[in-house]
Design a protein around this motif. Structure first.
Motif, PDB file in Angstrom:
ATOM      1  N   PHE A 208       1.966  61.590  14.081  1.00 40.50           N
ATOM      2  CA  PHE A 208       3.170  61.574  13.245  1.00 40.50           C
ATOM      3  C   PHE A 208       2.909  61.415  11.749  1.00 40.50           C
ATOM      4  CE2 PHE A 208       4.870  60.267  17.398  1.00 40.50           C
ATOM      5  CZ  PHE A 208       5.893  61.200  17.520  1.00 40.50           C
ATOM      6  N   LYS A 209       1.681  61.197  11.338  1.00 43.48           N
ATOM      7  CA  LYS A 209       1.415  60.833   9.936  1.00 43.48           C
ATOM      8  C   LYS A 209       1.883  61.872   8.920  1.00 43.48           C
ATOM      9  CE  LYS A 209      -3.309  62.536   9.827  1.00 43.48           C
ATOM     10  NZ  LYS A 209      -4.702  62.176   9.769  1.00 43.48           N
ATOM     11  N   ASP A 210       1.944  63.127   9.278  1.00 41.83           N
ATOM     12  CA  ASP A 210       2.381  64.159   8.331  1.00 41.83           C
ATOM     13  C   ASP A 210       3.884  64.436   8.407  1.00 41.83           C
ATOM     14  OD1 ASP A 210      -0.247  64.499   7.433  1.00 41.83           O
ATOM     15  OD2 ASP A 210      -0.675  65.978   8.996  1.00 41.83           O
TER      16      ASP A 210
ATOM     17  N   ARG B 144      -3.737  54.374  17.121  1.00 40.28           N
ATOM     18  CA  ARG B 144      -4.229  55.403  16.200  1.00 40.28           C
ATOM     19  C   ARG B 144      -3.843  56.827  16.610  1.00 40.28           C
ATOM     20  NH1 ARG B 144      -6.620  55.433  11.034  1.00 40.28           N
ATOM     21  NH2 ARG B 144      -6.607  57.648  10.645  1.00 40.28           N
ATOM     22  N   PRO B 145      -3.984  57.231  17.876  1.00 42.17           N
ATOM     23  CA  PRO B 145      -3.570  58.599  18.233  1.00 42.17           C
ATOM     24  C   PRO B 145      -2.091  58.865  17.963  1.00 42.17           C
ATOM     25  CG  PRO B 145      -4.990  57.708  19.937  1.00 42.17           C
ATOM     26  CD  PRO B 145      -4.674  56.575  18.997  1.00 42.17           C
TER      27      PRO B 145
ATOM     28  N   ARG C 256      -6.613  45.970   4.396  1.00 40.00           N
ATOM     29  CA  ARG C 256      -6.769  46.985   5.439  1.00 40.00           C
ATOM     30  C   ARG C 256      -7.600  46.419   6.597  1.00 40.00           C
ATOM     31  NH1 ARG C 256      -9.679  52.738   5.986  1.00 40.00           N
ATOM     32  NH2 ARG C 256      -8.555  53.176   7.789  1.00 40.00           N
ATOM     33  N   CYS C 257      -7.214  46.800   7.805  1.00 39.83           N
ATOM     34  CA  CYS C 257      -7.919  46.332   9.002  1.00 39.83           C
ATOM     35  C   CYS C 257      -7.729  47.354  10.112  1.00 39.83           C
ATOM     36  CB  CYS C 257      -7.351  44.985   9.448  1.00 39.83           C
ATOM     37  SG  CYS C 257      -8.054  44.345  10.981  1.00 39.83           S
ATOM     38  N   ASP C 258      -8.823  47.697  10.776  1.00 34.27           N
ATOM     39  CA  ASP C 258      -8.712  48.596  11.918  1.00 34.27           C
ATOM     40  C   ASP C 258      -9.329  47.976  13.173  1.00 34.27           C
ATOM     41  OD1 ASP C 258     -11.390  48.810  11.301  1.00 34.27           O
ATOM     42  OD2 ASP C 258     -11.344  50.961  10.899  1.00 34.27           O
ATOM     43  N   GLU C 259      -9.419  46.652  13.177  1.00 33.53           N
ATOM     44  CA  GLU C 259      -9.950  45.946  14.344  1.00 33.53           C
ATOM     45  C   GLU C 259      -9.041  46.155  15.549  1.00 33.53           C
ATOM     46  OE1 GLU C 259     -12.812  44.161  14.835  1.00 33.53           O
ATOM     47  OE2 GLU C 259     -13.361  44.868  12.824  1.00 33.53           O
TER      48      GLU C 259
ATOM     49  N   THR D  48      -0.329  52.611  28.909  1.00 34.53           N
ATOM     50  CA  THR D  48      -0.860  53.858  28.378  1.00 34.53           C
ATOM     51  C   THR D  48      -2.373  53.957  28.456  1.00 34.53           C
ATOM     52  OG1 THR D  48      -1.142  52.995  26.144  1.00 34.53           O
ATOM     53  CG2 THR D  48       1.007  53.937  26.696  1.00 34.53           C
ATOM     54  N   GLY D  49      -3.040  52.817  28.480  1.00 31.28           N
ATOM     55  CA  GLY D  49      -4.494  52.831  28.413  1.00 31.28           C
ATOM     56  C   GLY D  49      -4.995  53.016  26.990  1.00 31.28           C
ATOM     57  N   GLU D  50      -4.081  53.160  26.041  1.00 33.61           N
ATOM     58  CA  GLU D  50      -4.452  53.316  24.632  1.00 33.61           C
ATOM     59  C   GLU D  50      -4.672  51.942  24.018  1.00 33.61           C
ATOM     60  OE1 GLU D  50      -4.966  56.126  23.063  1.00 33.61           O
ATOM     61  OE2 GLU D  50      -4.127  57.563  24.488  1.00 33.61           O
ATOM     62  N   ARG D  51      -5.513  51.882  23.004  1.00 33.80           N
ATOM     63  CA  ARG D  51      -5.792  50.621  22.310  1.00 33.80           C
ATOM     64  C   ARG D  51      -5.005  50.560  21.012  1.00 33.80           C
ATOM     65  NH1 ARG D  51     -10.523  48.029  23.854  1.00 33.80           N
ATOM     66  NH2 ARG D  51      -9.536  46.326  22.737  1.00 33.80           N
ATOM     67  N   PHE D  52      -4.794  49.356  20.526  1.00 29.76           N
ATOM     68  CA  PHE D  52      -4.040  49.128  19.301  1.00 29.76           C
ATOM     69  C   PHE D  52      -4.910  48.420  18.281  1.00 29.76           C
ATOM     70  CE2 PHE D  52      -0.964  49.992  22.468  1.00 29.76           C
ATOM     71  CZ  PHE D  52       0.104  50.570  21.816  1.00 29.76           C
ATOM     72  N   GLN D  53      -4.713  48.775  17.021  1.00 28.38           N
ATOM     73  CA  GLN D  53      -5.444  48.170  15.922  1.00 28.38           C
ATOM     74  C   GLN D  53      -4.500  47.262  15.137  1.00 28.38           C
ATOM     75  OE1 GLN D  53      -6.729  51.796  13.995  1.00 28.38           O
ATOM     76  NE2 GLN D  53      -8.711  51.730  15.022  1.00 28.38           N
ATOM     77  N   ALA D  54      -5.068  46.250  14.483  1.00 27.16           N
ATOM     78  CA  ALA D  54      -4.290  45.261  13.736  1.00 27.16           C
ATOM     79  C   ALA D  54      -4.112  45.707  12.281  1.00 27.16           C
ATOM     80  CB  ALA D  54      -4.970  43.898  13.806  1.00 27.16           C
ATOM     81  N   TRP D  55      -3.246  46.665  12.064  1.00 23.89           N
ATOM     82  CA  TRP D  55      -2.995  47.189  10.724  1.00 23.89           C
ATOM     83  C   TRP D  55      -2.110  46.234   9.928  1.00 23.89           C
ATOM     84  CZ3 TRP D  55      -2.197  53.186  10.495  1.00 23.89           C
ATOM     85  CH2 TRP D  55      -3.331  53.811  11.015  1.00 23.89           C
ATOM     86  N   VAL D  56      -1.992  46.505   8.648  1.00 18.99           N
ATOM     87  CA  VAL D  56      -1.224  45.657   7.739  1.00 18.99           C
ATOM     88  C   VAL D  56       0.207  45.445   8.224  1.00 18.99           C
ATOM     89  CG1 VAL D  56      -0.230  45.523   5.417  1.00 18.99           C
ATOM     90  CG2 VAL D  56      -2.626  46.160   5.705  1.00 18.99           C
ATOM     91  N   HIS D  57       0.868  46.488   8.672  1.00 23.08           N
ATOM     92  CA  HIS D  57       2.274  46.378   9.060  1.00 23.08           C
ATOM     93  C   HIS D  57       2.478  46.058  10.538  1.00 23.08           C
ATOM     94  CE1 HIS D  57       3.729  47.481   5.127  1.00 23.08           C
ATOM     95  NE2 HIS D  57       2.848  48.452   5.105  1.00 23.08           N
ATOM     96  N   GLY D  58       1.402  45.785  11.253  1.00 18.47           N
ATOM     97  CA  GLY D  58       1.510  45.421  12.660  1.00 18.47           C
ATOM     98  C   GLY D  58       0.583  46.256  13.525  1.00 18.47           C
ATOM     99  N   PRO D  59       0.660  46.081  14.832  1.00 12.91           N
ATOM    100  CA  PRO D  59      -0.199  46.831  15.750  1.00 12.91           C
ATOM    101  C   PRO D  59       0.084  48.331  15.683  1.00 12.91           C
ATOM    102  CG  PRO D  59       0.805  44.957  16.856  1.00 12.91           C
ATOM    103  CD  PRO D  59       1.488  45.094  15.532  1.00 12.91           C
ATOM    104  N   VAL D  60      -0.982  49.118  15.657  1.00 20.12           N
ATOM    105  CA  VAL D  60      -0.852  50.573  15.575  1.00 20.12           C
ATOM    106  C   VAL D  60      -1.774  51.224  16.596  1.00 20.12           C
ATOM    107  CG1 VAL D  60      -1.232  52.614  14.126  1.00 20.12           C
ATOM    108  CG2 VAL D  60      -0.220  50.564  13.132  1.00 20.12           C
TER     109      VAL D  60
END
Length: 125
Positions: free
Chosen positions: A35-37, A29-30, A104-107, A15-27
């Motif tokens: 889907f957040k709502d 962001r886009p 919380r982590c968004d690295e 995809t070329g998209e990056r993933f962040q190391a969130w609490v529940h696993g890789p996420v």
């Protein structure tokens, strides 16, 4: 997992998209923002969730086959099981650093680390 395994097999992102190391696993962001709502943690994703702008025919046959293979391998696992799996894997662990599991982590997770970690798990030919 589709992104990680594509990096392992081909060295190229899916995809070329990056993933962040969130609490529940890789996420990604886009994807989360989309889907957040409408969804909650571990909600089922259905064909009706596919963006109207998405064109299946824009994927190569290799990309479609790759996604199908990953879904076959990982589709049997629940959201909780997938979370536990990612928490045992080096890319998520390293991106989180010294943070506690609930902090919380968004690295960003390194694409190179994902590639190398999963490539090392491929069967040796």
């Amino acid at each position: 997992y589709s992104e990680a395994w594509r990096l392992a097999f081909t060295g190229q992102p899916l995809t070329g998209e990056r993933f962040q190391a969130w609490v529940h696993g890789p996420v990604n962001r886009p994807t989360y923002d989309r889907f957040k709502d409408q969804k909650v943690l571990y909600s089922e994703v259905t064909p009706s969730d596919v963006a109207q702008s998405f064109r299946f025919e824009n994927l190569t046959e290799e990309q479609r086959d790759h996604i199908d293979s990953v879904l076959e391998a990982y589709g049997q696992f629940s959201g909780t099981e997938l979370e536990i799996m990612t928490h045992r894997e080096e890319p998520w662990i390293k991106a989180r650093g010294d943070r506690s599991p609930s902090e919380r982590c968004d690295e960003l997770i390194s694409s190179n680390l994902m590639r190398d970690y999963y490539k090392a798990r491929l069967p040796k030919a």
